[in-house]
Motif scaffolding. Structure first.
Motif, PDB file in Angstrom:
ATOM      1  N   UNK A 172      27.873  52.552 -71.796  1.00  0.00           N
ATOM      2  CA  UNK A 172      27.423  53.638 -70.894  1.00  0.00           C
ATOM      3  C   UNK A 172      25.904  53.755 -70.804  1.00  0.00           C
ATOM      4  N   UNK A 173      25.213  53.599 -71.938  1.00  0.00           N
ATOM      5  CA  UNK A 173      23.752  53.670 -71.914  1.00  0.00           C
ATOM      6  C   UNK A 173      23.134  52.551 -71.099  1.00  0.00           C
ATOM      7  N   UNK A 174      23.703  51.344 -71.228  1.00  0.00           N
ATOM      8  CA  UNK A 174      23.199  50.203 -70.456  1.00  0.00           C
ATOM      9  C   UNK A 174      23.421  50.420 -68.965  1.00  0.00           C
ATOM     10  N   UNK A 175      24.538  51.030 -68.602  1.00  0.00           N
ATOM     11  CA  UNK A 175      24.815  51.314 -67.187  1.00  0.00           C
ATOM     12  C   UNK A 175      23.757  52.259 -66.618  1.00  0.00           C
ATOM     13  N   UNK A 176      23.403  53.297 -67.368  1.00  0.00           N
ATOM     14  CA  UNK A 176      22.377  54.243 -66.918  1.00  0.00           C
ATOM     15  C   UNK A 176      21.025  53.543 -66.785  1.00  0.00           C
ATOM     16  N   UNK A 177      20.675  52.746 -67.795  1.00  0.00           N
ATOM     17  CA  UNK A 177      19.374  52.072 -67.778  1.00  0.00           C
ATOM     18  C   UNK A 177      19.237  51.135 -66.580  1.00  0.00           C
ATOM     19  N   UNK A 178      20.326  50.463 -66.223  1.00  0.00           N
ATOM     20  CA  UNK A 178      20.261  49.502 -65.119  1.00  0.00           C
ATOM     21  C   UNK A 178      20.296  50.187 -63.753  1.00  0.00           C
ATOM     22  N   UNK A 179      21.227  51.107 -63.554  1.00  0.00           N
ATOM     23  CA  UNK A 179      21.409  51.699 -62.223  1.00  0.00           C
ATOM     24  C   UNK A 179      20.304  52.691 -61.866  1.00  0.00           C
ATOM     25  N   UNK A 180      19.767  53.387 -62.856  1.00  0.00           N
ATOM     26  CA  UNK A 180      18.759  54.409 -62.576  1.00  0.00           C
ATOM     27  C   UNK A 180      17.346  53.828 -62.580  1.00  0.00           C
ATOM     28  N   UNK A 181      17.040  52.986 -63.575  1.00  0.00           N
ATOM     29  CA  UNK A 181      15.668  52.529 -63.764  1.00  0.00           C
ATOM     30  C   UNK A 181      15.411  51.109 -63.248  1.00  0.00           C
ATOM     31  N   UNK A 182      16.396  50.229 -63.368  1.00  0.00           N
ATOM     32  CA  UNK A 182      16.163  48.842 -62.948  1.00  0.00           C
ATOM     33  C   UNK A 182      17.323  48.312 -62.100  1.00  0.00           C
ATOM     34  N   UNK A 183      17.566  48.890 -60.927  1.00  0.00           N
ATOM     35  CA  UNK A 183      18.656  48.365 -60.082  1.00  0.00           C
ATOM     36  C   UNK A 183      18.359  46.971 -59.547  1.00  0.00           C
ATOM     37  N   UNK A 286      22.571  56.628 -77.552  1.00  0.00           N
ATOM     38  CA  UNK A 286      22.145  55.614 -76.571  1.00  0.00           C
ATOM     39  C   UNK A 286      22.012  56.208 -75.175  1.00  0.00           C
ATOM     40  N   UNK A 287      22.985  57.031 -74.782  1.00  0.00           N
ATOM     41  CA  UNK A 287      22.953  57.623 -73.440  1.00  0.00           C
ATOM     42  C   UNK A 287      21.711  58.498 -73.262  1.00  0.00           C
ATOM     43  N   UNK A 288      21.405  59.312 -74.258  1.00  0.00           N
ATOM     44  CA  UNK A 288      20.237  60.204 -74.169  1.00  0.00           C
ATOM     45  C   UNK A 288      18.940  59.404 -74.102  1.00  0.00           C
ATOM     46  N   UNK A 289      18.832  58.386 -74.957  1.00  0.00           N
ATOM     47  CA  UNK A 289      17.594  57.599 -74.993  1.00  0.00           C
ATOM     48  C   UNK A 289      17.412  56.799 -73.704  1.00  0.00           C
ATOM     49  N   UNK A 290      18.490  56.203 -73.195  1.00  0.00           N
ATOM     50  CA  UNK A 290      18.401  55.436 -71.946  1.00  0.00           C
ATOM     51  C   UNK A 290      18.148  56.344 -70.745  1.00  0.00           C
ATOM     52  N   UNK A 295      15.441  50.871 -69.655  1.00  0.00           N
ATOM     53  CA  UNK A 295      15.660  49.628 -70.405  1.00  0.00           C
ATOM     54  C   UNK A 295      14.894  49.644 -71.726  1.00  0.00           C
ATOM     55  N   UNK A 296      13.701  50.207 -71.703  1.00  0.00           N
ATOM     56  CA  UNK A 296      12.932  50.314 -72.944  1.00  0.00           C
ATOM     57  C   UNK A 296      13.699  51.151 -73.964  1.00  0.00           C
ATOM     58  N   UNK A 297      14.332  52.218 -73.516  1.00  0.00           N
ATOM     59  CA  UNK A 297      15.137  53.040 -74.415  1.00  0.00           C
ATOM     60  C   UNK A 297      16.339  52.295 -74.960  1.00  0.00           C
ATOM     61  N   UNK A 298      16.909  51.424 -74.127  1.00  0.00           N
ATOM     62  CA  UNK A 298      18.054  50.621 -74.576  1.00  0.00           C
ATOM     63  C   UNK A 298      17.653  49.710 -75.734  1.00  0.00           C
ATOM     64  N   UNK A 299      16.544  48.985 -75.554  1.00  0.00           N
ATOM     65  CA  UNK A 299      16.108  48.075 -76.627  1.00  0.00           C
ATOM     66  C   UNK A 299      15.572  48.851 -77.828  1.00  0.00           C
ATOM     67  N   UNK A 300      14.924  49.983 -77.581  1.00  0.00           N
ATOM     68  CA  UNK A 300      14.422  50.799 -78.697  1.00  0.00           C
ATOM     69  C   UNK A 300      15.578  51.346 -79.532  1.00  0.00           C
ATOM     70  N   UNK A 301      16.660  51.737 -78.881  1.00  0.00           N
ATOM     71  CA  UNK A 301      17.818  52.258 -79.622  1.00  0.00           C
ATOM     72  C   UNK A 301      18.480  51.163 -80.449  1.00  0.00           C
ATOM     73  N   UNK A 302      18.539  49.933 -79.888  1.00  0.00           N
ATOM     74  CA  UNK A 302      19.091  48.818 -80.671  1.00  0.00           C
ATOM     75  C   UNK A 302      18.219  48.546 -81.887  1.00  0.00           C
ATOM     76  N   UNK A 303      16.911  48.581 -81.702  1.00  0.00           N
ATOM     77  CA  UNK A 303      15.984  48.358 -82.819  1.00  0.00           C
ATOM     78  C   UNK A 303      16.119  49.458 -83.867  1.00  0.00           C
ATOM     79  N   UNK A 304      16.205  50.711 -83.410  1.00  0.00           N
ATOM     80  CA  UNK A 304      16.353  51.830 -84.339  1.00  0.00           C
ATOM     81  C   UNK A 304      17.662  51.726 -85.110  1.00  0.00           C
ATOM     82  N   UNK A 305      18.746  51.371 -84.409  1.00  0.00           N
ATOM     83  CA  UNK A 305      20.051  51.251 -85.058  1.00  0.00           C
ATOM     84  C   UNK A 305      20.059  50.121 -86.087  1.00  0.00           C
ATOM     85  N   UNK A 306      19.443  48.989 -85.733  1.00  0.00           N
ATOM     86  CA  UNK A 306      19.372  47.871 -86.669  1.00  0.00           C
ATOM     87  C   UNK A 306      18.568  48.242 -87.908  1.00  0.00           C
TER      88      UNK A 306
END
Length: 365
Positions: A172-183, A286-290, A295-306
Motif C-alpha cells: 500500500x505504501x508503494x502504491x501511494x508513493x508511485x501514484x501520488x508522487x511519481x506517476x 509505511x503508508x504514513x511515511x510514503x 519514494x524517498x519515504x519508501x526507501x527511508x522506511x525500508x532503511x529504518x526497518x532494516x
C-alpha cells in the motif's frame, strides 16, 4: 488431545497441545525418547502459582541460553501468569518492538524439532501454546509442512512466504508513493487506467487507502470473533460486497481495492500470527511515511526497518540471522532459510546448538 487450529498442515501430525502442562510435556516426550531431554519445573506468580516446565536437550542446548531463560522467569515478580502470552511479553528483550522475539506454537512436532536444534521450550499450564526461544526472523516464515514435502515444493512455498511478507508490509505504501508522487514511473497505459478508475472519487489517494485498510481490518476482526462456520463466509462475501459497493459509490477507486486486497492476501500467507501482526503495524508506518515523502519515504522506511531489525536480538542471537552473521556457523544455516535444501544436505544443526554438537546427520556413501 485436540487437532491443530492455527497451524494446520496437509501432511504431518494433527495433534496439538492442550491446556494442561503435564499433557503437553508428554506430547513432546513421546517424540523425544532420549534421556538428554530435561525438564525443570517452576512455579511463577505470587497468587496464581502457575506451573511452568522448562524443557531442553542437555548437551545440545547452550547452557547460557538455558540459564538466561530460567533467570528471566525466576526474576518475574507478578501476581499471576494466566497464559503463555503473558509470560512471553514479560520476558521480551526490546519491549517497544512490534516484532516477536520468541515463537509460540501449538504443534508438538515443531516444539520437538526445536529441541533437537538446541532451542529451549517453555510450557505454561492453562495455555495450549508453548514458547520456543531463541527465535530469529527466519523461523517465523517456516512451517512444519516444509520438512514433510520434497525440497523443491518447500523452497517454492517458503520463497512465496518471504515475498508475501514484503508485499503485506510495503504494497500500500508503494502504491501511494508511485501514484501520488511519481506517476511517471508507472507505464502510461496503466497510469491512465488508474486515473480513469478514480475520476469520480472525491478523496485523495491517501484517504482512499486508509478507508479500505480500515474496512479490511474490520472485516478481519469480524471474521475472528464470529463462529468458525460463519467467519469464512463473512470474510469473503463481506470483502466482495464492501469493495464493489465502495467502487460503485465512487468512494474509492478500483485500483485501491485491488492493492489493499492483495496486501491482505499476502498477510494470510505468512504462517505465524505474531509476525503478521508486526507486518500490519509496519504497513501503517509505511503508508504514513510514503504519504509525506513519496519514494524517498519508501526507501527511508525500508532503511529504518532494516536498522531496527539489525538491532534486535533474541537471547544473544542476531534477529536477522543467517542473513546477518551467518559465518558463525560456516554459512550452513543458509540451507534452511529462503530456500530449503534437501534434508540429506542439512547435516549440521543450526547455530542455536552447542559447537560440539553441530553434526546431526552422517550420510553413508
Amino acid at each position: 488431545v485436540p487437532e491443530t487450529e492455527t497451524e494446520m498442515t496437509v501432511y504431518g501430525s494433527k495433534d496439538a497441545f492442550t491446556e494442561q502442562a503435564s499433557t503437553n510435556t508428554v506430547l513432546i516426550r513421546r517424540r523425544i525418547r532420549d534421556t538428554a531431554l530435561k525438564v525443570k519445573r517452576i512455579k511463577c506468580g505470587r497468587r496464581s502459582r502457575t506451573d511452568i516446565a522448562l524443557m531442553y536437550m542437555e548437551g545440545i542446548a547452550r547452557e547460557d541460553v538455558v540459564y538466561s531463560v530460567l533467570e528471566k522467569i525466576n526474576s518475574l515478580d507478578v501476581d499471576m501468569i494466566i497464559d503463555s502470552g503473558y509470560l512471553e511479553q514479560l520476558m521480551l528483550g526490546r519491549k517497544l518492538s512490534p516484532f516477536p522475539q520468541m515463537q509460540l506454537t501449538e504443534r508438538p512436532d515443531k516444539a520437538a524439532a526445536s529441541l533437537y536444534e538446541g532451542r529451549v521450550v517453555v510450557v505454561v499450564d492453562n495455555s495450549p501454546f508453548v514458547i520456543i526461544a531463541p527465535a530469529v526472523l527466519n523461523v517465523f516464515f517456516q512451517a512444519a509442512e516444509d520438512y514433510y514435502e520434497n525440497w523443491q515444493t518447500a523452497s517454492f512455498l517458503r520463497f512465496l512466504r518471504f515475498l508475501a511478507g514484503f508485499g503485506a508490509a510495503f504494497l500500500p505504501g508503494l502504491y501511494i508513493a508511485l501514484t501520488v508522487f511519481r506517476p511517471d514511473i508507472i507505464p502510461s497505459s496503466l497510469a491512465l487506467k488508474i486515473a480513469a478508475g478514480r475520476g469520480n472519487v472525491p478523496f485523495p489517494t491517501i484517504a482512499e487507502v486508509f478507508i479500505m485498510e480500515i474496512a479490511f481490518e474490520l472485516l478481519r476482526e469480524a471474521g475472528v470473533r464470529l463462529p468458525s462456520p460463519v467467519s469464512s463466509a463473512i470474510g469473503i462475501v463481506g470483502g466482495i460486497v464492501v469493495g464493489q459497493a465502495a467502487v460503485d459509490a465512487g468512494i474509492v477507486g478500483s485500483a485501491v481495492v485491488i492493492v489493499v486486497a492483495l496486501g491482505g492476501i499476502c498477510s494470510f500467507v505468512v504462517p505465524n500470527t505474531a509476525m503478521v501482526s508486526a507486518l500490519r503495524m509496519v504497513k501503517y508506518f509505511m503508508i504514513i511515511l510514503c504519504s509525506f515523502l513519496g519514494i524517498f519515504g519508501f526507501w527511508a522506511s525500508i532503511l529504518f526497518l532494516t536498522a531496527h531489525l539489525c538491532r534486535l536480538k533474541s537471547f544473544g542471537f542476531p534477529y536477522l540471522y543467517p542473513f546477518c552473521g551467518g559465518n558463525q556457523n560456516d554459512y550452513t544455516d543458509f540451507k534452511d532459510s529462503i530456500i530449503r535444501m534437501p534434508i540429506y544436505l542439512m547435516k549440521k544443526r543450526p547455530v542455536f546448538a552447542q559447537k560440539s554438537q553441530t553434526v546431526r546427520m552422517k550420510v553413508k556413501k
